[in-house]
Design a protein around this motif. Structure first.
Motif, PDB file in Angstrom:
ATOM      1  N   UNK A 105      29.478  26.283  31.332  1.00 14.24           N
ATOM      2  CA  UNK A 105      30.726  26.542  31.599  1.00 14.24           C
ATOM      3  C   UNK A 105      29.940  26.197  33.151  1.00 14.24           C
ATOM      4  N   UNK A 106      30.609  24.989  34.228  1.00 14.59           N
ATOM      5  CA  UNK A 106      30.384  24.677  35.373  1.00 14.59           C
ATOM      6  C   UNK A 106      30.522  26.035  36.575  1.00 14.59           C
ATOM      7  N   UNK A 107      29.245  25.599  37.318  1.00 20.26           N
ATOM      8  CA  UNK A 107      29.595  27.483  37.989  1.00 20.26           C
ATOM      9  C   UNK A 107      30.369  27.864  38.621  1.00 20.26           C
ATOM     10  N   UNK A 108      31.206  27.143  39.213  1.00 20.75           N
ATOM     11  CA  UNK A 108      32.577  27.056  39.964  1.00 20.75           C
ATOM     12  C   UNK A 108      33.736  27.607  39.306  1.00 20.75           C
ATOM     13  N   UNK A 109      33.823  27.740  38.025  1.00 20.86           N
ATOM     14  CA  UNK A 109      34.223  28.026  36.941  1.00 20.86           C
ATOM     15  C   UNK A 109      33.990  28.975  36.563  1.00 20.86           C
ATOM     16  N   UNK A 164      38.161  36.428  38.934  1.00 23.48           N
ATOM     17  CA  UNK A 164      39.923  36.428  38.690  1.00 23.48           C
ATOM     18  C   UNK A 164      39.284  38.447  38.144  1.00 23.48           C
ATOM     19  N   UNK A 165      38.409  38.349  36.786  1.00 20.89           N
ATOM     20  CA  UNK A 165      38.140  39.939  36.243  1.00 20.89           C
ATOM     21  C   UNK A 165      38.214  40.902  37.334  1.00 20.89           C
ATOM     22  N   UNK A 166      37.245  41.127  38.169  1.00 18.70           N
ATOM     23  CA  UNK A 166      36.881  41.717  39.484  1.00 18.70           C
ATOM     24  C   UNK A 166      38.443  42.596  40.285  1.00 18.70           C
ATOM     25  N   UNK A 167      38.845  41.560  40.323  1.00 14.81           N
ATOM     26  CA  UNK A 167      40.190  41.695  41.044  1.00 14.81           C
ATOM     27  C   UNK A 167      41.431  41.933  40.366  1.00 14.81           C
ATOM     28  N   UNK A 168      40.845  41.864  39.142  1.00 18.41           N
ATOM     29  CA  UNK A 168      42.006  42.138  38.096  1.00 18.41           C
ATOM     30  C   UNK A 168      42.264  43.917  38.179  1.00 18.41           C
ATOM     31  N   UNK A 169      43.537  44.061  37.976  1.00 17.88           N
ATOM     32  CA  UNK A 169      44.316  45.309  37.781  1.00 17.88           C
ATOM     33  C   UNK A 169      43.476  46.395  36.704  1.00 17.88           C
ATOM     34  N   UNK A 170      43.973  46.022  35.868  1.00 11.62           N
ATOM     35  CA  UNK A 170      43.287  46.919  34.323  1.00 11.62           C
ATOM     36  C   UNK A 170      41.748  47.176  34.237  1.00 11.62           C
ATOM     37  N   UNK A 223      31.948  31.310  38.431  1.00 16.68           N
ATOM     38  CA  UNK A 223      32.244  32.306  39.564  1.00 16.68           C
ATOM     39  C   UNK A 223      34.365  32.317  39.628  1.00 16.68           C
ATOM     40  N   UNK A 224      34.905  31.743  39.049  1.00 15.76           N
ATOM     41  CA  UNK A 224      36.030  31.761  39.639  1.00 15.76           C
ATOM     42  C   UNK A 224      36.511  32.876  37.968  1.00 15.76           C
ATOM     43  N   UNK A 225      36.261  32.405  37.341  1.00 22.28           N
ATOM     44  CA  UNK A 225      36.399  34.545  36.173  1.00 22.28           C
ATOM     45  C   UNK A 225      36.091  35.036  36.667  1.00 22.28           C
TER      46      UNK A 225
END
Length: 101
Positions: A17-21, A28-34, A23-25
């Motif tokens: 993955x490119x670094x930006x992708x 997203x996971x870190x802030x996911x409710x579950x 980091x985005x993942x």
């Protein structure tokens, strides 16, 4: 951080993955409710020291071993990884191999 390190590495991943992708993942996971974040605690750091001594692990294994100790001390019993050998030596996790399909 280990996820980002691995998935952006062309030596480990057939389609890194490119670094930006990556980091985005992670964001997203870190802030996911579950998702329940886990952090190193006193027990994890003590376990890290013990594992480094018992298994004679060197400086290149510090972050993987701290991650493993943190997961273990937070009740994680199963890992999905493409770096099986680093975790199998600890003999405390069910290891699920990540294979690109």
């Amino acid at each position: 951080m280990e996820f980002i390190h691995v998935v952006t590495d062309s030596k480990r991943m057939p389609q890194p993955l490119p670094m930006a992708d990556a980091v985005s993942r992670v964001e997203n996971w870190w802030n996911a409710e579950e998702v329940v974040p886990v952090f190193p605690n006193r027990e994890a750091v003590n376990r890290l020291g013990g594992w480094l001594r018992i298994h004679r692990l060197g400086r290149r294994r510090l972050l993987d071993t701290l991650l493993a100790a943190t997961l273990f001390e937070n009740g994680i019993q199963r890992l999905i990884t493409n770096n099986e050998a680093d975790y199998r030596v600890l003999n405390c996790f069910e290891i699920l191999s990540f294979k690109e399909r």
